[in-house]
Design a protein around this motif. Sequence first.
Motif, short mmCIF file in Angstrom:
data_model
loop_
_atom_site.label_atom_id
_atom_site.label_comp_id
_atom_site.label_asym_id
_atom_site.label_seq_id
_atom_site.Cartn_x
_atom_site.Cartn_y
_atom_site.Cartn_z
N LEU A 139 0.80 -1.22 0.00
CA LEU A 139 0.00 0.00 0.00
C LEU A 139 0.84 1.27 0.00
CD1 LEU A 139 -2.80 1.06 0.01
CD2 LEU A 139 -2.85 0.87 2.48
N SER A 140 1.86 1.30 0.82
CA SER A 140 2.67 2.51 0.90
C SER A 140 3.36 2.78 -0.44
CB SER A 140 3.69 2.35 2.02
OG SER A 140 4.61 3.38 1.96
N ALA A 141 3.78 1.71 -1.11
CA ALA A 141 4.41 1.86 -2.41
C ALA A 141 3.40 2.39 -3.44
CB ALA A 141 4.99 0.53 -2.87
N VAL A 142 2.15 1.93 -3.35
CA VAL A 142 1.11 2.41 -4.26
C VAL A 142 0.87 3.90 -4.02
CG1 VAL A 142 -1.33 2.25 -4.87
CG2 VAL A 142 -0.03 0.18 -4.51
N GLU A 143 0.84 4.29 -2.74
CA GLU A 143 0.66 5.71 -2.42
C GLU A 143 1.82 6.53 -2.98
OE1 GLU A 143 -1.89 5.61 1.71
OE2 GLU A 143 0.21 5.05 1.78
N GLY A 144 3.01 5.99 -2.84
CA GLY A 144 4.18 6.67 -3.39
C GLY A 144 4.06 6.82 -4.90
N LEU A 145 3.54 5.76 -5.56
CA LEU A 145 3.38 5.81 -7.01
C LEU A 145 2.36 6.88 -7.40
CD1 LEU A 145 3.95 4.60 -9.80
CD2 LEU A 145 2.20 2.89 -9.35
N ALA A 146 1.26 6.96 -6.62
CA ALA A 146 0.24 8.00 -6.89
C ALA A 146 0.88 9.37 -6.79
CB ALA A 146 -0.92 7.87 -5.90
N ASP A 147 1.72 9.57 -5.78
CA ASP A 147 2.40 10.86 -5.62
C ASP A 147 3.38 11.10 -6.76
OD1 ASP A 147 1.07 11.30 -3.31
OD2 ASP A 147 2.73 10.82 -1.98
N LEU A 148 4.03 10.02 -7.19
CA LEU A 148 5.04 10.16 -8.24
C LEU A 148 4.38 10.62 -9.55
CD1 LEU A 148 8.06 9.74 -8.61
CD2 LEU A 148 7.60 7.41 -9.34
#
Length: 429
Positions: free
Chosen positions: A130-139
């Motif tokens: 999940l945290s990686a997905v959130e990071g991807l959304a931010d990216l």
Amino acid sequence: MATRNKSASSDTIYALSSGQPPAAIAIIRISGPEAGLVLERLTDVRPEPRRASLRMLRDGSGDILDHALTLWFPGPATATGEDLAELHLHGGRAVVDAVLSALPALGHGLRLAEPGEFTRRALLNGQMDLSAVEGLADLLTAETERQRKEALRRADGALTRRLGDWTRSLLAIAARIEAEIDYDGEVELGSDSTASPISALSADIDKALAVPPAERLRDGLRVAIVGPPNAGKSTLFNALVGREAAIVSDIPGTTRDAIERPLSIAGMPFVLVDTAGLRETDDPIERIGVERAHNQRALADIIIDLTGDMAAGDQPIISVSTKADVRPPREDALALSAVTGEGLATLHARLADIGSRLLPREGEVALDRRYRERLYEVRAELDAALATSDPLLRAEHIRIARERIDSLTGGAGIEDMLDALFGRFCLGK
Ligand code: GDP
């Protein structure tokens, strides 16, 4: 929602994953159990896995669609965790449209993906957390250098690793309490061996909570330009954003509503807000503007003050004196002229200086609200665990603390949060 997701993950989905045509190339991704068959239908022969092959694409009736580079990735070691195919087409609008309409006509239950659905599948199939997905959304939405670096760190799992460390500490503490209970039903006060690891964990979480919030980095620091009518607010706004965004006029009361523009200074994100001039007025519309100006002032992270009489509050204030080319600047204020450009570089430097204090530093893991709220709960459980000498109660507080951390990375009640998160994704990701 949960049912839809379950059935959705057995569908084969497709979408244009590159930008809007026309472009040099366009990439269509197909993911799901039928991806290989679909590729075979389009190209006659299924290409060798993980090798680019140039193929003629044909629709269901054998008409040529395009001469395209095709890629075949058999699951589960793929971006989505499913069988995955990519078509690299010529990026003209008609080519892309033709392929996008030919795909559902092939049958195989093919349907257009929802925004973020490829990534959602990656999450469901354990390819990303999940945290990686959130990071991807931010990216995907990053506009400044600092946002890009932080998002990349997060997409790379920096926050996940931190959460993993905390979970491991909690497990170790729980195991020690168990051992104490098993060894001797009674534990002497002050002789317990778990107080110090609990305190150490608390301190580590406090350190993470002390980092400036991630929202500031994601949304940008709000800088409100505040002052009386005709002071030169809109002119300064335009000088800072470098274009004629706000209406400049010598008629007082021209800016009736707040106008805002993103601004990048030294790689840091800011949102500059031009507000209505603060004055008493009978004009009902201007009065609303003045009221909004007061609200903007309250919302701001930084204030550029043209009034010269603003008292220091919670926010840093930069006091400026405008029109320095035609009148002597106020004492203790930064002299500015939109005509000669005097003072603008210094203003930039001051904003950068304040920004570097208010934003998470490079390399720090910043937390957003959801993480902060849960971690405050974890802290409260750790405090409660320390306050009791009953090992059973202590074990229970540690168990709840672990549950709170688990809730951040998955588990029950997370569907709504996922819907909100994937709403931020574009189609084809
Ligand atoms: P606001 O009402 O505070 O937004 O003020 P404006 O930006 O609309 O400016 C009011 C007037 O002052 C306009 O005629 C601007 O051209 C003029 N003005 C603004 N900044 C400067 C400056 O630095 N030097 C001079 N000479 N005139 C300025």
